[in-house]
Enzyme design. Structure first.
Site, PDB file in Angstrom:
ATOM      1  N   ASP A  80     -28.765  16.636 -19.288  1.00 46.59           N
ATOM      2  CA  ASP A  80     -28.224  18.494 -19.468  1.00 46.59           C
ATOM      3  C   ASP A  80     -26.550  17.611 -20.281  1.00 46.59           C
ATOM      4  OD1 ASP A  80     -27.532  20.477 -18.709  1.00 46.59           O
ATOM      5  OD2 ASP A  80     -26.969  20.554 -17.535  1.00 46.59           O
ATOM      6  N   ILE A  81     -26.245  18.606 -21.223  1.00 47.88           N
ATOM      7  CA  ILE A  81     -24.949  18.207 -22.185  1.00 47.88           C
ATOM      8  C   ILE A  81     -24.240  19.457 -21.645  1.00 47.88           C
ATOM      9  CG2 ILE A  81     -24.421  18.259 -24.322  1.00 47.88           C
ATOM     10  CD1 ILE A  81     -26.194  16.012 -23.619  1.00 47.88           C
ATOM     11  N   SER A  98     -31.842  17.112 -38.273  1.00 48.86           N
ATOM     12  CA  SER A  98     -33.149  17.082 -39.107  1.00 48.86           C
ATOM     13  C   SER A  98     -33.237  15.760 -38.465  1.00 48.86           C
ATOM     14  CB  SER A  98     -32.291  16.664 -40.662  1.00 48.86           C
ATOM     15  OG  SER A  98     -32.590  18.225 -41.599  1.00 48.86           O
ATOM     16  N   GLU A 141     -33.883  13.705 -46.768  1.00 46.96           N
ATOM     17  CA  GLU A 141     -34.569  13.948 -45.804  1.00 46.96           C
ATOM     18  C   GLU A 141     -35.799  13.192 -45.130  1.00 46.96           C
ATOM     19  OE1 GLU A 141     -34.120  17.632 -43.885  1.00 46.96           O
ATOM     20  OE2 GLU A 141     -35.605  15.832 -42.317  1.00 46.96           O
ATOM     21  N   GLY A 195     -27.182  23.130 -17.232  1.00 50.41           N
ATOM     22  CA  GLY A 195     -28.098  23.673 -17.538  1.00 50.41           C
ATOM     23  C   GLY A 195     -28.001  23.952 -18.432  1.00 50.41           C
ATOM     24  N   ASP A 243     -28.506  25.895 -22.425  1.00 55.66           N
ATOM     25  CA  ASP A 243     -27.353  26.916 -23.196  1.00 55.66           C
ATOM     26  C   ASP A 243     -27.604  26.756 -24.356  1.00 55.66           C
ATOM     27  OD1 ASP A 243     -25.733  24.450 -24.821  1.00 55.66           O
ATOM     28  OD2 ASP A 243     -25.638  22.951 -22.953  1.00 55.66           O
ATOM     29  N   ASP A 279     -36.208  10.866 -41.650  1.00 58.12           N
ATOM     30  CA  ASP A 279     -37.589  11.166 -40.786  1.00 58.12           C
ATOM     31  C   ASP A 279     -38.469  10.144 -41.288  1.00 58.12           C
ATOM     32  OD1 ASP A 279     -36.083  13.442 -40.693  1.00 58.12           O
ATOM     33  OD2 ASP A 279     -37.954  14.716 -42.099  1.00 58.12           O
TER      34      ASP A 279
END
Ligand code: NAG
Ligand code: NAG
Ligand code: NAG
Ligand code: NAG
Ligand code: NAG
Length: 640
Positions: free
Chosen positions: A598-599, A555, A305, A617, A619, A309
């Site tokens: 937008d996905i 993550s 992690e 839009g 989701d 990051d």
């Protein structure tokens, strides 16, 4: 007159004590419907044993917090960007003296001598040492000793519910020790071991890793982003080319919970291939409650992690921009979100009863290896953007605990801080793939969706995950992530929908109604829905212990989004404007239509279902979409 009033009150108190089960005199303040699994009450608690009773008081003005936050965060507000000082925050929400007086009077009238009753220095809670007998009398409940199914651990908790007089209940958030112990047990797989937020597989989000891989590409090639995400892929996906102009006024905060740590030499090896000028660069370490990276950690699960990051956050913001690493908690891993928040905001430490020992580190910690200093309370430097890639299942925690913490995120928003959390990696299921039974218990294979916290807190920005489709080019539209992990998303069972999100959520639910009954998820349109935005979460090349791995998870999505938002702050600061603060009211507003990619493809399966589907839009898989940096920059520069 005085005497009469007093007589009347004493009489009323007597009546309520005699008729302690009368619904007229008292209200159930908190309720638990069933004994938590794996725990059995073995005997009534000893009447004379003494416990530290703590009564968390309701904050003043808390009902107005959303309005206050909108006032400084909504782009159409005349106070947009006029953030509050920490002192104003502390003063505004300090419990009222009326609350203190009423709770104190109730205790005295119930027979507790006033010299036994204490008030915390910040006015957040009232405490007293009381016998079990007195606690049972005060709270209209019964205390039991519970034993775990393994037989080696016992705990004291009260049965089912506890009660307060109605006029007192209004001013109280929660009382400990009462039911909260139960929640602690629910969150852990092995009863008795209190596993903390930084522990993989124990109610936290950890990136999934694949590898090591041998054929990692170096340099700037973009043809392979469907296989390997690198810094150039992310720059290409989100149009993110930016050179900081106000770096000295800005910093990007990344939060890690020890024993999760990064390895400095891995950072250099990563920079060598992808950002040569940054070799030797390190984040600025802010140690909280004993947080240190020098713990000789060798377990890859505790390295993934932090390495992920920092390699990506630092690589994206580039050489000029400082990154702040908040390293929270001692080496045994007792640090929690609340310990972090305590360090940022001194007024939070005792707020509403303070931390809960079931979840939060209490310092000094007498355990071997525990941090021996005091709990850090205020004083940690604030960064404009803070990204955290850890989370709980909502059902791990009690509503009161989550509400207290969520209000604190609103306060950070009032101070102009942008708080991002990864939304979770198990689609509509929670950490470890757990879902909810009809009774609200966590279980594998249960039918009800499990929302994740803090994603469901309406005052943070929750970040879901996308992918470059297999075989697709970096210029093709992304889909919801369906490799190794699924983007966390759904609807809260605790938090109501915030105003800023109402229209977007209503559109989704009415235009593309999900095929599930109301007992599977809260389909009313009145509960907080998440995530808010998304960014790539698949195939990140990350160096860990000198080897290259592919990592997957929201993550990754959270620090990447944070780096992009931090650059927007830089541009605003360089023009003499303030930081963007709590972004949700802005990004859902019509002024930001089209500012995210937008996905519209992909799902987030879990709990034996296909989950929700990404649609045009907003989701509950990819939120409003992925960042389109040039658009976001332009629109935020247009705001005052
Ligand atoms: C960095 O470059 C070396 C040498 O070419 C290579 O072996 C390694 O896999 C690369 N690492 C990454 C993260 O791409
Ligand atoms: C880490 O290892 C070094 C060298 O072996 C040792 O000096 C140091 O005390 C260790 N640190 C911890 C926290 O165990
Ligand atoms: C911290 O963690 C250790 C090991 O899990 C545990 O023994 C100790 O009780 C914890 N301290 C607190 C204050 O919870
Ligand atoms: C759904 O959420 C709303 C808002 O939090 C709440 O009022 C309602 O009771 C919830 N419905 C169910 C069935 O839990
Ligand atoms: C939708 O996502 C799937 C896999 O996640 C992918 O195979 C497919 O090509 C995508 N379709 C479009 C239109 O992007």
């Amino acid at each position: 007159m005085m005497v009469l009033t007093r007589l009347f009150l004493v009489l009323a108190a007597c009546v309520s004590l005699v008729a302690s089960s009368s619904p007229l005199s008292r209200v159930a303040h908190e309720i638990r419907r069933s004994v938590p699994i794996r725990w059995t009450p073995v005997r009534r608690a000893d009447h004379h044993a003494v416990l530290p009773l703590r009564i968390g008081l309701k904050q003043n003005n808390l009902d107005n917090i959303e309005d206050y936050l909108l006032d400084v965060s909504h782009p159409e507000s005349s106070n947009y960007g006029k953030y509050w000082t920490p002192a104003k925050v502390a003063k505004t929400f300090r419990p009222s003296s009326e609350a203190v007086d009423i709770v104190r009077a109730w205790l005295v009238e119930s027979g507790l001598e006033s010299h036994r009753i204490g008030l915390s220095p910040t006015g957040g809670w009232i405490h007293a040492m009381v016998s079990i007998g007195e606690a049972e009398h005060l709270l209209g409940t019964k205390y039991y000793v519970y034993q775990s199914s393994q037989g080696d651990v016992t705990h004291l908790a009260c049965e089912g519910a506890y009660h307060l007089p109605e006029h007192v209940s209004k001013h109280v958030d929660f009382v400990t020790p009462t039911l909260h112990f139960n929640a602690k047990m629910k969150r852990s797989d092995s009863p008795g071991s209190v596993r903390r937020i930084g522990q993989p597989g124990a109610g936290t989000v950890t990136p999934k890793l694949v590898g090591p891989i041998k054929d990692a590409s170096i340099g700037t090639e973009l043809h392979d982003c469907n296989n390997q995400i690198t810094l150039p892929c992310l720059r290409a996906l989100y149009g993110f080319e930016y050179t900081p102009l106000a770096a000295s006024e800005n910093s990007l905060g990344i939060v890690e919970y020890t024993p999760n740590v990064y390895i400095p030499s891995d950072l250099d090896q990563f920079f060598k291939n992808y950002s040569k000028s940054q070799v030797g660069e390190r984040p600025v370490l802010v140690s909280i409650d004993g947080g240190s990276i020098d713990i000789n950690e060798t377990d890859i699960n505790f390295l993934a992690e932090s390495n992920l990051d920092l390699q990506y956050a630092m690589g994206l913001v580039g050489k000029q921009q400082q990154v702040t690493l908040y390293q929270v908690g001692d080496v045994i891993g007792n640090g929690s979100f609340n310990n972090f928040l305590d360090a940022l905001d001194g007024s939070y430490c005792a707020f509403e009863g303070g931390n809960d020992p079931a979840f939060d580190g209490l310092y000094p910690d007498p355990a071997p290896g525990g941090f021996k200093g005091p709990n850090q309370c205020g004083g940690a430097p604030l960064t404009h953007v803070i990204s955290t890639s850890y989370g709980y299942n909502e059902a791990d925690l009690t509503p009161a605990y989550m509400q207290r913490q969520c209000a604190e995120y609103a306060k950070l928003g009032l101070m102009g801080i942008t708080v991002l959390y990864s939304s979770g990696d198990n689609g509509v299921a929670g950490n470890q793939g757990l879902c909810l039974t009809e009774d609200g218990e966590e279980a594998e294979g249960a039918p009800r969706f499990m929302p994740g916290f803090p994603g469901t807190c309406p005052y943070i920005t929750s970040v879901g995950a996308t992918q470059v489709n297999p075989g697709a080019k970096v210029t093709d539209p992304e889909s919801a992530c369906e490799q190794v992990i699924f983007s966390g998303g759904g609807f809260s069972n605790v938090f109501a929908i915030p105003e800023y999100q109402r229209a977007a959520v209503r559109t989704y639910l009415t235009k593309y109604p999900p095929p599930y009954a109301a007992n599977i998820y809260n389909s009313s349109g009145y509960s907080r829905a998440f995530p808010d935005i998304s960014a790539n979460g698949a195939n990140y090349l990350v160096v860990i212990q000198g080897k290259v791995f592919r990592l997957y998870g929201t993550s990754a999505s959270s620090p990447v989004s944070a780096a992009i938002l931090s650059a927007v702050n830089d541009a605003r600061l360089s023009e003499g404007k303030g930081p963007i603060g709590f972004i949700n009211p802005t990004i859902y507003s019509s002024a930001f239509n089209g500012a995210f990619n937008d996905i519209t493809n992909g799902t987030n399966p879990g709990c034996g279902t296909n989950g929700f589907a990404a649609r045009p839009g907003w989701d509950p898989i990819t939120g409003l979409g992925t960042p389109n940096f040039p658009e976001l920059l332009g629109r935020w520069l247009d705001l005052p």
